[in-house]
Enzyme design. Sequence first.
Site, PDB file in Angstrom:
ATOM      1  N   CYS A 273       0.825  -1.206   0.000  1.00 38.81           N
ATOM      2  CA  CYS A 273       0.000   0.000   0.000  1.00 38.81           C
ATOM      3  C   CYS A 273       0.866   1.266   0.000  1.00 38.81           C
ATOM      4  O   CYS A 273       2.078   1.222   0.173  1.00 38.81           O
ATOM      5  CB  CYS A 273      -0.944   0.002   1.192  1.00 38.81           C
ATOM      6  SG  CYS A 273      -0.098   0.238   2.768  1.00 38.81           S
TER       7      CYS A 273
ATOM      8  N   ALA B  75       2.993   1.873   2.996  1.00 38.52           N
ATOM      9  CA  ALA B  75       4.200   1.034   2.999  1.00 38.52           C
ATOM     10  C   ALA B  75       5.319   1.703   2.198  1.00 38.52           C
ATOM     11  O   ALA B  75       6.479   1.698   2.612  1.00 38.52           O
ATOM     12  CB  ALA B  75       3.899  -0.341   2.415  1.00 38.52           C
TER      13      ALA B  75
ATOM     14  N   ARG C 102      11.352  -4.818   6.960  1.00 40.75           N
ATOM     15  CA  ARG C 102      12.176  -4.655   5.763  1.00 40.75           C
ATOM     16  C   ARG C 102      13.622  -4.677   6.230  1.00 40.75           C
ATOM     17  O   ARG C 102      13.961  -4.047   7.220  1.00 40.75           O
ATOM     18  CB  ARG C 102      11.833  -3.333   5.089  1.00 40.75           C
ATOM     19  CG  ARG C 102      12.546  -3.053   3.767  1.00 40.75           C
ATOM     20  CD  ARG C 102      11.756  -1.972   3.061  1.00 40.75           C
ATOM     21  NE  ARG C 102      12.341  -1.450   1.853  1.00 40.75           N
ATOM     22  CZ  ARG C 102      13.056  -0.329   1.806  1.00 40.75           C
ATOM     23  NH1 ARG C 102      13.332   0.347   2.906  1.00 40.75           N
ATOM     24  NH2 ARG C 102      13.486   0.120   0.657  1.00 40.75           N
TER      25      ARG C 102
ATOM     26  N   HIS D 145       5.979   6.460  -2.368  1.00 43.18           N
ATOM     27  CA  HIS D 145       7.321   6.982  -2.680  1.00 43.18           C
ATOM     28  C   HIS D 145       7.224   8.458  -3.056  1.00 43.18           C
ATOM     29  O   HIS D 145       7.988   9.281  -2.591  1.00 43.18           O
ATOM     30  CB  HIS D 145       7.940   6.251  -3.879  1.00 43.18           C
ATOM     31  CG  HIS D 145       8.080   4.771  -3.718  1.00 43.18           C
ATOM     32  ND1 HIS D 145       8.030   3.908  -4.775  1.00 43.18           N
ATOM     33  CD2 HIS D 145       8.277   4.011  -2.617  1.00 43.18           C
ATOM     34  CE1 HIS D 145       8.200   2.675  -4.345  1.00 43.18           C
ATOM     35  NE2 HIS D 145       8.349   2.712  -3.037  1.00 43.18           N
TER      36      HIS D 145
HETATM   37 FE1  CFM Z   1      13.156   0.584  -5.264  1.00 38.57          FE
HETATM   38 FE2  CFM Z   1      12.590  -1.749  -5.541  1.00 38.57          FE
HETATM   39 FE3  CFM Z   1      11.140  -0.156  -3.981  1.00 38.57          FE
HETATM   40 FE4  CFM Z   1      13.636  -0.891  -3.294  1.00 38.57          FE
HETATM   41 FE5  CFM Z   1      12.711  -2.925  -1.733  1.00 38.57          FE
HETATM   42 FE6  CFM Z   1      11.646  -3.692  -4.024  1.00 38.57          FE
HETATM   43 FE7  CFM Z   1      10.219  -2.161  -2.443  1.00 38.57          FE
HETATM   44 MO1  CFM Z   1      10.740  -4.619  -1.759  1.00 38.57          MO
HETATM   45  S1  CFM Z   1      14.532  -1.125  -5.165  1.00 38.57           S
HETATM   46  S2  CFM Z   1      12.648   0.987  -3.201  1.00 38.57           S
HETATM   47  S3  CFM Z   1      14.528  -1.784  -1.520  1.00 38.57           S
HETATM   48  S4  CFM Z   1      11.299  -0.209  -6.080  1.00 38.57           S
HETATM   49  S5  CFM Z   1      12.820  -4.797  -2.640  1.00 38.57           S
HETATM   50  S6  CFM Z   1      12.292  -3.728  -6.184  1.00 38.57           S
HETATM   51  S7  CFM Z   1       9.580  -3.804  -3.566  1.00 38.57           S
HETATM   52  S8  CFM Z   1      10.973  -2.725  -0.536  1.00 38.57           S
HETATM   53  S9  CFM Z   1       9.280  -0.276  -2.797  1.00 38.57           S
END
Ligand code: CFM
Length: 544
Positions: free
Chosen positions: A64, A67, A98, A197
């Site tokens: 989500c 997260a 994480r 993000h």
């Molecule tokens: Fe970038 Fe990723 Fe992500 Fe990531 Fe991660 Fe991820 Fe993630 Mo899991 S590199 S930041 S450190 S998009 S592994 S492939 S899914 S937490 S949001």
Amino acid sequence: MAIQNKHAEWTPTEVKEEMLKKYPAKVARKRASSILINEALSNTTPEIQANVRTIPGIITMRGCTYAGCKGVIMGPTRDIVNLVHGPIGCSFYAWLTRRNQTDAGEAGENYMTYCFSTDMQDSDVIFGGEKKLKAAIQEAYDLFHPKGIAVFATCPVGLIGDDIHAVAKEMKEKFGDCNVFAFSCEGYKGVSQSAGHHIANNQVFKHLVGQNDEKKPGEYKINLLGEYNIGGDGFEIDRILKLCGISNIATFSGNSTYDQFASAHTADLSCVMCHRSINYVADMLETKYGIPWIKVNFIGAEATAKSLRKIGQYFGDKALIDRIEAVIAAEMPAVKAAIADVLPRTQGKTAMLFVGGSRAHHYMELFGELGMKTVSTGYEFGHRDDYEGREVIPNLKVDADSRNIEEIEVEADPDKYAPRKTAEELKALEDGGFEFKDYKGLIPDMDKGTLVIDDLNQYEAEKLVELIKPDLFCAGIKEKYSIQKLGIPMKQLHSYDYGGPYAGFKGAVNFYKEIDRLVNSKVWGYMKAPWQENPELSATYVWE
Ligand code: CFM
């Protein structure tokens, strides 16, 4: 029937048809646009549907918005108190789950081991939770006197309309020596964690970046954007950068501190690892402060060498370039020896990669070094630019979900904007093939006839594995056991299954050994789940 570990004879078109066959017509139509058979045309990249809502009823691999904001971007920062405004579960299940490591040193502050929450109850949902939030901020301040307190909204907060930004502002003014700021990152805000993000990027940029103008020591100063120190990746990258004489001013956000964010505008180059999660900050740093950015990848020994050389080329200083070459020369023999050892056992094996928004692409490098072929891949929440390259950004459809996320207006800072290179210098670099602000995406690196699938779900994952029978499947914890039950080895590329680091030179060696062990273990082929021998229940869908 247990799956034998041999390559199946299905064509990509048949695989796609099989995956869609059980869906109701409307669902099949929608999913079809997210399942792409790569044509790898030399002049155009095929278009994929991405960053759209998951169809209700489908068991998605996604997370989500909360997260993506609280866990991914802000989670790895150790000296900011991350306070979750919401029911306790949202904080508890985001607590150290994480594997973003940190090293606070002897006397450093580290709040990552605490789980901060306002523990919202029924009465707060009915009468409002602002008072409780204020009290929680006060309590955190009294106990720890941190430099910063970040407040994260969970779903109920948005629904009842608590004004977390007003509360944060009031408390910041009251304290005077603690930066309190908030994120409207309710879980439902976007179609995935990707929205989180973006929300985090905006707020970090508004409230943290640019606060500390003090000059940091070092000659070649960079920011490392989109590196989260999972399994110690960031430690390995920092080790290499240090050997090369490159100063890392701020990592967004693995092993980071408040002050790193605050000083990021003093760097001379931003290096973007995970484009998906942090490209907004990279762009804003350039617009406001004049810091150019480049795409790098430290996953894979060759990719690491290439990225270091790119940094060297940017600064254009012979001493740096020589030092980078010396480091590569010193590190490579161990890497080459490790490859030579495993290659006879890994060459020709196949892998599938389904991870977040960048690793499905980055890890193809490592598998390539092992002589392995990535036969199918995709992101959970990547956007079309992560698949097809940044040139598609102007054509991206702005739908209701993307409109939900604030786009902040950033302008050149009247005092602090300073172009790091003159227009002529930039042009000279570009004429020599140097690429700024560029990311080509995953699809161009996939072979013709491979399947690129966005937001793969539980059902499709099983179907895909059944039909193609890869030697290895890489995804996350939610997929792990269902794949293993199909007799296929599974590697978690989010958490690394408690292993790592896999970045840089030492990380590559770790990865080679781990993959050799996995793809050559016979144990998975022997597995037979009880229902494969004695089915207890069979059922059909209502529309059949
Ligand atoms: Fe970038 Fe990723 Fe992500 Fe990531 Fe991660 Fe991820 Fe993630 Mo899991 S590199 S930041 S450190 S998009 S592994 S492939 S899914 S937490 S949001």
